[in-house]
Design a protein around this motif. Structure first.
Motif, mmCIF file in Angstrom:
data_model
loop_
_atom_site.group_PDB
_atom_site.id
_atom_site.type_symbol
_atom_site.label_atom_id
_atom_site.label_comp_id
_atom_site.label_asym_id
_atom_site.label_seq_id
_atom_site.Cartn_x
_atom_site.Cartn_y
_atom_site.Cartn_z
ATOM 1 N N ASP A 127 0.852 -1.190 0.000
ATOM 2 C CA ASP A 127 0.000 0.000 0.000
ATOM 3 C C ASP A 127 0.886 1.237 0.000
ATOM 4 O O ASP A 127 1.720 1.435 0.891
ATOM 5 C CB ASP A 127 -0.907 -0.004 1.225
ATOM 6 N N VAL A 128 0.703 2.117 -1.008
ATOM 7 C CA VAL A 128 1.660 3.209 -1.200
ATOM 8 C C VAL A 128 1.632 4.216 -0.061
ATOM 9 O O VAL A 128 2.667 4.783 0.312
ATOM 10 C CB VAL A 128 1.408 3.921 -2.547
ATOM 11 N N VAL A 129 0.448 4.491 0.501
ATOM 12 C CA VAL A 129 0.359 5.436 1.614
ATOM 13 C C VAL A 129 1.045 4.868 2.851
ATOM 14 O O VAL A 129 1.787 5.561 3.551
ATOM 15 C CB VAL A 129 -1.112 5.790 1.912
ATOM 16 N N ALA A 130 0.799 3.584 3.126
ATOM 17 C CA ALA A 130 1.435 2.948 4.275
ATOM 18 C C ALA A 130 2.947 2.876 4.098
ATOM 19 O O ALA A 130 3.707 3.071 5.059
ATOM 20 C CB ALA A 130 0.851 1.556 4.487
ATOM 21 N N LEU A 131 3.413 2.615 2.878
ATOM 22 C CA LEU A 131 4.856 2.584 2.625
ATOM 23 C C LEU A 131 5.485 3.956 2.882
ATOM 24 O O LEU A 131 6.573 4.057 3.451
ATOM 25 C CB LEU A 131 5.132 2.142 1.191
ATOM 26 N N LYS A 132 4.801 5.016 2.449
ATOM 27 C CA LYS A 132 5.307 6.370 2.706
ATOM 28 C C LYS A 132 5.382 6.617 4.211
ATOM 29 O O LYS A 132 6.380 7.156 4.722
ATOM 30 C CB LYS A 132 4.376 7.379 2.043
ATOM 31 N N ALA A 133 4.353 6.237 4.953
ATOM 32 C CA ALA A 133 4.365 6.426 6.406
ATOM 33 C C ALA A 133 5.467 5.601 7.061
ATOM 34 O O ALA A 133 6.128 6.058 8.003
ATOM 35 C CB ALA A 133 3.004 6.047 6.989
ATOM 36 N N LEU A 134 5.700 4.397 6.553
ATOM 37 C CA LEU A 134 6.773 3.557 7.078
ATOM 38 C C LEU A 134 8.125 4.207 6.812
ATOM 39 O O LEU A 134 9.014 4.213 7.681
ATOM 40 C CB LEU A 134 6.702 2.178 6.436
ATOM 41 N N GLY A 135 8.284 4.771 5.616
ATOM 42 C CA GLY A 135 9.524 5.485 5.314
ATOM 43 C C GLY A 135 9.749 6.661 6.249
ATOM 44 O O GLY A 135 10.866 6.898 6.720
ATOM 45 N N ASP A 136 8.679 7.407 6.537
ATOM 46 C CA ASP A 136 8.797 8.533 7.472
ATOM 47 C C ASP A 136 9.225 8.046 8.855
ATOM 48 O O ASP A 136 10.045 8.693 9.529
ATOM 49 C CB ASP A 136 7.452 9.259 7.586
ATOM 50 N N GLN A 137 8.650 6.917 9.286
ATOM 51 C CA GLN A 137 8.989 6.359 10.592
ATOM 52 C C GLN A 137 10.461 5.969 10.642
ATOM 53 O O GLN A 137 11.176 6.267 11.609
ATOM 54 C CB GLN A 137 8.094 5.144 10.879
#
Length: 472
Positions: free
Chosen positions: A427-437
């Motif tokens: 999921d692209v939104v979740a991947l972006k949030a994971l990257g931020d984390q």
């Protein structure tokens, strides 16, 4: 993952797990070997919430049984993944399905970009046939999206995952269940809690738009923005749709009674070069709202639109009054918007009450917000509760936040499992949030990897975040 539920473990003395195929908010799917008949099958382990009440546990079990019952009604249809068996392992239900060799439409779009008009036409024809069979059997799918459409290697197109489906004879399980699904593909009336056959057709229209354009038309950077876009936003006509343009635009009409019926949609698909073909509005109970329901939703929609205009002009008091009117009409979206406005002006206690009321009625953005509020207040137990509720509604993003709770508790293994599941889901939104984390914790290489994966799938915020990382 349980120590037992690994490759080699045998379910019900018959189905030997081989490898995990994927996971989401409603379950984990494995490839398995049916040792009785010596054939490969797919088995879905239904995920049950941790530390939830016995009532909610029973509701999840009932939902799994309902998915199997609904799909079993349709198991002989060539465009629907059939259910073969249901096995109970203790308190966990497993659904055994025909194994389909291929990939989902979501995986196809993520890896290859937009499909051709011919490919989209094949998908449209198959899904209309599948939905016609489901609707004729009294089943509304309620979660038609690219991730639930399988493209088999033999050329078949199949609809799967009836975990949110409703049969007309089903009893309502919970109030929150009314808006389970993916918001960006959801019909406006579904956000209001009404799941009708017309909503499936709207979701098909959005899916076809995504397929030919390569972008999900209502996806925004936040769930709040996505919900607003679905309810009030408009999108430009798809530029790459070719002769499918009339079908897609008519399926995506925000008024359910103005969408084509399935027979009209099939005719429109077959005669797609005739631009003047217009399906007639349907007045049947199954494909339209009652006059009173339409009037109620129309009134709430006007209040929300007026409130939004006041907010744009900085007239916060007037916007708050309108949002209170809509919230008092028990509209969960209005409750969430009101809570957000109150939070921004510092009325935290009242904002939390409205968020909680909306969340208990099934509004998932409020579940996520409450998780954040509890996390910021240091209440890890309540934060985990709301994040699990959010995941339970099918939102992969919640796993990123739940993992932060596990890390705060020192539960590194549980956090790693969740992070791995987010990467596997894609999921692209979740991947972006994971990257931020990971970026915030100094793991730049790991952040770069998931940002790149999200950016490759066309998610612009991930591309921007990737460009801001220091160059190697």
């Amino acid at each position: 993952m349980s120590a037992l539920k690994r490759p080699g473990w045998v379910l019900g003395g018959r189905y030997r797990l081989i490898e995990k195929l994927g996971s989401g908010g409603f379950g984990t799917v494995w490839k398995a070997r049916d040792e009785r008949w010596q054939v490969d099958v797919a088995v879905k382990e239904v995920l049950l919430p941790q530390a939830e009440s016995s009532t909610e546990h029973a509701e999840r079990v009932a939902r799994a049984e309902r998915e199997a019952r609904n799909a079993a009604r349709l198991s002989d249809h060539p465009n629907i993944v059939g259910v073969l068996d249901v096995v109970a392992d203790g308190a966990t239900p497993w659904i055994v399905m025909r194994l389909v060799s291929g990939r989902s439409l979501k995986q196809r779009l993520d890896s290859g970009g937009p499909v051709t008009v011919a490919e989209a036409t094949t998908v449209a024809a198959a899904l209309l046939q599948a939905l016609r069979a489901a609707h004729n059997a009294g089943v509304v799918h309620r979660d038609v999206k690219p991730g639930n459409i399988l493209l088999a290697t033999d050329g078949q197109v199949l609809l799967t995952d009836f975990g949110t489906a409703r049969h007309h004879s089903d009893h309502t399980l919970t109030a929150k269940e009314t808006i389970i699904g993916s918001f960006e593909y959801m019909a406006p009336e579904r956000i209001d809690g009404e799941g009708t056959p017309a909503g499936d057709l709207y979701s098909l229209g959005v899916t076809l738009y995504h397929a030919v354009e390569g972008v999900s038309p209502f996806r925004r950077d936040t769930i709040h923005g996505t919900m607003k876009a679905v309810m009030f936003g408009t999108v430009p006509p798809p530029a790459r749709a070719g002769q499918l343009l009339p079908l897609i635009t008519q399926l995506m009409d925000k008024q359910p009674e103005r969408r084509p019926s399935i027979p009209d949609a099939l005719t429109l698909l077959a005669c797609r070069t005739r631009q003047d073909l217009k399906p007639k509005p349907k007045a049947s109970q199954s494909n339209s709202r009652s006059h009173g329901a339409r009037r109620g939703r129309g009134e709430i929609g006007q209040l929300l639109a007026r409130a939004r205009d006041h907010q744009k002009r900085g007239e916060i008091r007037e916007a708050e009054q309108l949002l209170r009117q809509a919230a008092e009409m028990k509209d969960t979206l209005a409750m969430s918007f009101l809570a957000r406005l109150l939070e921004k002006r510092g009325a935290r206690a009242e904002a939390e009450r409205w968020y909680r009321q909306a969340a208990e009625s099934g509004e998932t953005l409020s579940m996520l917000t409450l998780g954040h509020m509890c996390m910021n207040a240091g209440d890890l137990t309540r934060a985990a509760y709301w994040y699990r509720r959010y995941i339970d509604h099918g939102h992969i993003l919640g796993k990123v936040h739940l993992a932060t709770v596990h890390e705060a508790r020192g539960e590194k293994d549980q956090a790693r499992i969740l992070y791995r599941e987010v990467e596997q889901d894609g999921d692209v939104v979740a991947l972006k949030a994971l990257g931020d984390q990971w970026k915030s914790s100094g793991r730049s290489d790991a952040a770069r990897r998931v940002y790149h994966k999200s950016a490759q799938a066309g998610y612009a915020p991930a591309k921007a975040a990737l460009e801001r990382l220091p160059r190697l």
